[in-house]
Design a protein around this motif. Structure first.
Motif, PDB file in Angstrom:
ATOM      1  N   SER A  42      54.802 138.918  56.870  1.00 19.85           N
ATOM      2  CA  SER A  42      55.123 139.155  55.470  1.00 19.85           C
ATOM      3  C   SER A  42      56.060 138.060  54.964  1.00 19.85           C
ATOM      4  CB  SER A  42      55.794 140.528  55.318  1.00 19.85           C
ATOM      5  OG  SER A  42      56.043 140.829  53.965  1.00 19.85           O
ATOM      6  N   ARG A  43      55.765 137.550  53.794  1.00 16.44           N
ATOM      7  CA  ARG A  43      56.658 136.610  53.118  1.00 16.44           C
ATOM      8  C   ARG A  43      56.415 136.732  51.621  1.00 16.44           C
ATOM      9  NH1 ARG A  43      54.803 130.445  52.621  1.00 16.44           N
ATOM     10  NH2 ARG A  43      55.225 131.003  50.472  1.00 16.44           N
ATOM     11  N   VAL A  44      57.358 136.236  50.830  1.00 16.30           N
ATOM     12  CA  VAL A  44      57.167 136.241  49.384  1.00 16.30           C
ATOM     13  C   VAL A  44      56.001 135.317  49.067  1.00 16.30           C
ATOM     14  CG1 VAL A  44      58.196 135.703  47.155  1.00 16.30           C
ATOM     15  CG2 VAL A  44      59.601 136.746  48.946  1.00 16.30           C
ATOM     16  N   GLN A  45      55.025 135.844  48.338  1.00 18.12           N
ATOM     17  CA  GLN A  45      53.818 135.086  48.037  1.00 18.12           C
ATOM     18  C   GLN A  45      54.005 134.230  46.786  1.00 18.12           C
ATOM     19  OE1 GLN A  45      51.393 134.931  50.209  1.00 18.12           O
ATOM     20  NE2 GLN A  45      52.310 136.515  51.512  1.00 18.12           N
ATOM     21  N   ARG A  46      53.450 133.046  46.851  1.00 20.70           N
ATOM     22  CA  ARG A  46      53.561 132.088  45.748  1.00 20.70           C
ATOM     23  C   ARG A  46      52.182 131.605  45.315  1.00 20.70           C
ATOM     24  NH1 ARG A  46      58.050 133.805  44.997  1.00 20.70           N
ATOM     25  NH2 ARG A  46      60.028 132.680  45.223  1.00 20.70           N
ATOM     26  N   GLY A  67      46.060 134.721  44.311  1.00 19.32           N
ATOM     27  CA  GLY A  67      46.563 135.092  42.986  1.00 19.32           C
ATOM     28  C   GLY A  67      47.787 135.991  43.017  1.00 19.32           C
ATOM     29  N   LEU A  68      48.417 136.144  44.180  1.00 19.28           N
ATOM     30  CA  LEU A  68      49.567 137.036  44.324  1.00 19.28           C
ATOM     31  C   LEU A  68      50.870 136.260  44.122  1.00 19.28           C
ATOM     32  CD1 LEU A  68      48.310 138.904  47.505  1.00 19.28           C
ATOM     33  CD2 LEU A  68      48.403 139.838  45.183  1.00 19.28           C
ATOM     34  N   HIS A  69      51.757 136.837  43.330  1.00 13.85           N
ATOM     35  CA  HIS A  69      53.040 136.213  43.036  1.00 13.85           C
ATOM     36  C   HIS A  69      54.149 137.253  43.103  1.00 13.85           C
ATOM     37  CE1 HIS A  69      51.480 132.323  41.503  1.00 13.85           C
ATOM     38  NE2 HIS A  69      50.448 133.053  41.087  1.00 13.85           N
ATOM     39  N   ARG A 119      45.928 146.852  45.034  1.00 13.91           N
ATOM     40  CA  ARG A 119      46.635 148.140  44.938  1.00 13.91           C
ATOM     41  C   ARG A 119      47.872 148.130  45.821  1.00 13.91           C
ATOM     42  NH1 ARG A 119      41.281 150.171  44.904  1.00 13.91           N
ATOM     43  NH2 ARG A 119      41.371 150.641  47.145  1.00 13.91           N
ATOM     44  N   SER A 120      47.754 147.546  47.017  1.00 11.89           N
ATOM     45  CA  SER A 120      48.894 147.470  47.916  1.00 11.89           C
ATOM     46  C   SER A 120      50.009 146.634  47.301  1.00 11.89           C
ATOM     47  CB  SER A 120      48.456 146.866  49.259  1.00 11.89           C
ATOM     48  OG  SER A 120      49.487 146.921  50.214  1.00 11.89           O
ATOM     49  N   ALA A 121      49.643 145.515  46.686  1.00  9.89           N
ATOM     50  CA  ALA A 121      50.640 144.673  46.016  1.00  9.89           C
ATOM     51  C   ALA A 121      51.324 145.435  44.886  1.00  9.89           C
ATOM     52  CB  ALA A 121      49.982 143.405  45.481  1.00  9.89           C
ATOM     53  N   ASP A 122      50.560 146.232  44.148  1.00 13.74           N
ATOM     54  CA  ASP A 122      51.149 147.024  43.054  1.00 13.74           C
ATOM     55  C   ASP A 122      52.143 148.057  43.585  1.00 13.74           C
ATOM     56  OD1 ASP A 122      49.746 145.664  41.109  1.00 13.74           O
ATOM     57  OD2 ASP A 122      48.130 147.146  40.980  1.00 13.74           O
ATOM     58  N   VAL A 123      51.809 148.687  44.712  1.00 17.56           N
ATOM     59  CA  VAL A 123      52.732 149.643  45.335  1.00 17.56           C
ATOM     60  C   VAL A 123      54.054 148.961  45.656  1.00 17.56           C
ATOM     61  CG1 VAL A 123      53.159 150.980  47.444  1.00 17.56           C
ATOM     62  CG2 VAL A 123      50.968 151.183  46.273  1.00 17.56           C
ATOM     63  N   LEU A 124      53.975 147.765  46.217  1.00 15.73           N
ATOM     64  CA  LEU A 124      55.182 147.052  46.609  1.00 15.73           C
ATOM     65  C   LEU A 124      55.960 146.558  45.395  1.00 15.73           C
ATOM     66  CD1 LEU A 124      53.685 145.172  49.671  1.00 15.73           C
ATOM     67  CD2 LEU A 124      55.455 146.934  49.734  1.00 15.73           C
ATOM     68  N   ARG A 125      55.247 146.096  44.369  1.00 15.69           N
ATOM     69  CA  ARG A 125      55.951 145.677  43.141  1.00 15.69           C
ATOM     70  C   ARG A 125      56.700 146.846  42.520  1.00 15.69           C
ATOM     71  NH1 ARG A 125      50.872 143.054  42.017  1.00 15.69           N
ATOM     72  NH2 ARG A 125      50.984 140.821  42.494  1.00 15.69           N
ATOM     73  N   ASP A 126      56.074 148.011  42.511  1.00 18.22           N
ATOM     74  CA  ASP A 126      56.751 149.201  41.971  1.00 18.22           C
ATOM     75  C   ASP A 126      58.013 149.512  42.772  1.00 18.22           C
ATOM     76  OD1 ASP A 126      54.842 149.491  40.017  1.00 18.22           O
ATOM     77  OD2 ASP A 126      53.725 151.075  41.066  1.00 18.22           O
ATOM     78  N   ALA A 127      57.929 149.361  44.082  1.00 18.61           N
ATOM     79  CA  ALA A 127      59.084 149.624  44.934  1.00 18.61           C
ATOM     80  C   ALA A 127      60.199 148.623  44.663  1.00 18.61           C
ATOM     81  CB  ALA A 127      58.669 149.576  46.401  1.00 18.61           C
ATOM     82  N   ILE A 128      59.830 147.348  44.468  1.00 17.15           N
ATOM     83  CA  ILE A 128      60.827 146.316  44.154  1.00 17.15           C
ATOM     84  C   ILE A 128      61.495 146.639  42.824  1.00 17.15           C
ATOM     85  CG2 ILE A 128      61.102 143.893  43.528  1.00 17.15           C
ATOM     86  CD1 ILE A 128      58.839 143.302  45.607  1.00 17.15           C
TER      87      ILE A 128
END
Length: 314
Positions: free
Chosen positions: A258-262, A266-268, A301-310
């Motif tokens: 896992s790392r911050v995506q750039r 298309g994930l940021h 959807r997984s990225a959205d879950v994590l963004r919501d958590a952030i």
């Protein structure tokens, strides 16, 4: 705080572990047996616990490759080549990894602020690992490739073990990845799973009906272990040591860290796991996998879950 001086990695690779509970102790044992570190420093808010673990491990020096082990205050960890963060509380039975978020995010912000001048590799193990990897990267200001979460390396290992057991082959012969969150929204990439050079879906006797139950087995594995023994620690210790070894030796292995995506796929501005080349500079290059349409939708959807958590801890 004075700037830390990192020792020459070709002479003596040094690893620091912050947090010496179940997970930190298992990481320490796995690192020593892996043989790539000449020095191991243990630190914990409970100083006597770190001292006790260091003494216990040092007494076994005749049975692992040469290394020194000692307890140390946090500031001494800033002179290591790699720092593992295993601090914070663990999960409770019935609790999701995201339930841990608020308590452990506070700890990670404090730790990250103290890492601003750190020159080594930071490996986050504490759960929920993806969100906390993001928190450490943001609060430390370090390059994103040098702040790595263990992510779905363990989930991918569990998947390989499960597939290998089902097919009666060694897990080493299975190439399959879990991506996204290390948690309930993780995504198994069935479309790109291979065994012994053959696509899994072309393996004799394999049917797609096996995939959903096996994915659920992998997803629920930590909960089942926690229900029985209170924590997961041994496998994540092995995973962390393997990740550190890849970096220390510059092996350029592809790991689902896992790392911050750039921008990959298309994930940021979200930390999650994708296949990534790991070398001495950290998680240096994301290898964007080919995804079936349903896998791509599940990853979003997984990225959205994590963004919501952030956002919930902003």
């Amino acid at each position: 705080m004075p700037n830390a001086t990192v020792p020459d990695a070709t002479v003596r690779f040094s690893v620091g572990i912050l947090g010496t509970g179940w997970v930190g102790a298992s990481v320490a044992m796995s690192v020593l047996h892996a043989g790539f570190a000449g020095e191991l420093l243990l630190s914990d808010l409970r100083a006597e616990l770190a001292e006790g673990e260091a003494m216990d491990l040092a007494h076994g020096a005749a049975f692992y490759p040469a290394a020194t082990v000692r307890a140390a205050p946090f500031d001494e960890l800033l002179a290591t080549n790699a720092l593992v963060i295993a601090a914070g509380r663990g999960g409770k039975p019935g609790e999701s990894r995201l339930d841990l978020l608020r308590d452990n995010a506070r700890v990670m912000r404090d730790v990250g602020a103290r890492l601003r001048d750190y020159r080594g590799l930071v490996v986050v193990v504490t759960n929920p690992v993806d969100v906390l990897t993001y928190v450490v990267a943001e609060s430390s200001g370090l390059p994103v490739e040098r702040v790595i979460g263990t992510g779905t390396m363990l989930d991918s290992a569990r998947l390989r073990q499960a597939i290998g057991e089902a097919l009666h082959v060694a897990p080493h012969s299975v190439h399959a990845h879990v991506v996204g969150e290390h948690g309930d929204s993780e995504v198994v990439l069935w479309s790109s799973a291979w065994v012994g050079g053959r696509p899994l879906r072309q393996w004799p006797g394999w049917t797609r009906e096996r995939e959903a139950p096996m994915a659920e087995q992998v997803r629920r594995a930590a909960y089942e272990i926690i229900r029985r023994k209170g924590a997961t620690n041994h496998a994540i210790g092995l995973v962390t040591a393997a990740l550190l070894r890849s970096s220390a030796r510059g092996e350029r292995r592809v790991q689902t860290v896992s790392r911050v995506q750039r921008g990959a796929l298309g994930l940021h501005d979200v930390a999650l796991s994708l296949p990534t080349i790991v070398d001495t500079g950290g998680a240096v290059e994301v290898v964007a996998p080919e995804l079936a349409p349903e896998e791509r939708a599940a990853l979003e959807r997984s990225a959205d879950v994590l963004r919501d958590a952030i956002r919930s801890i902003a």
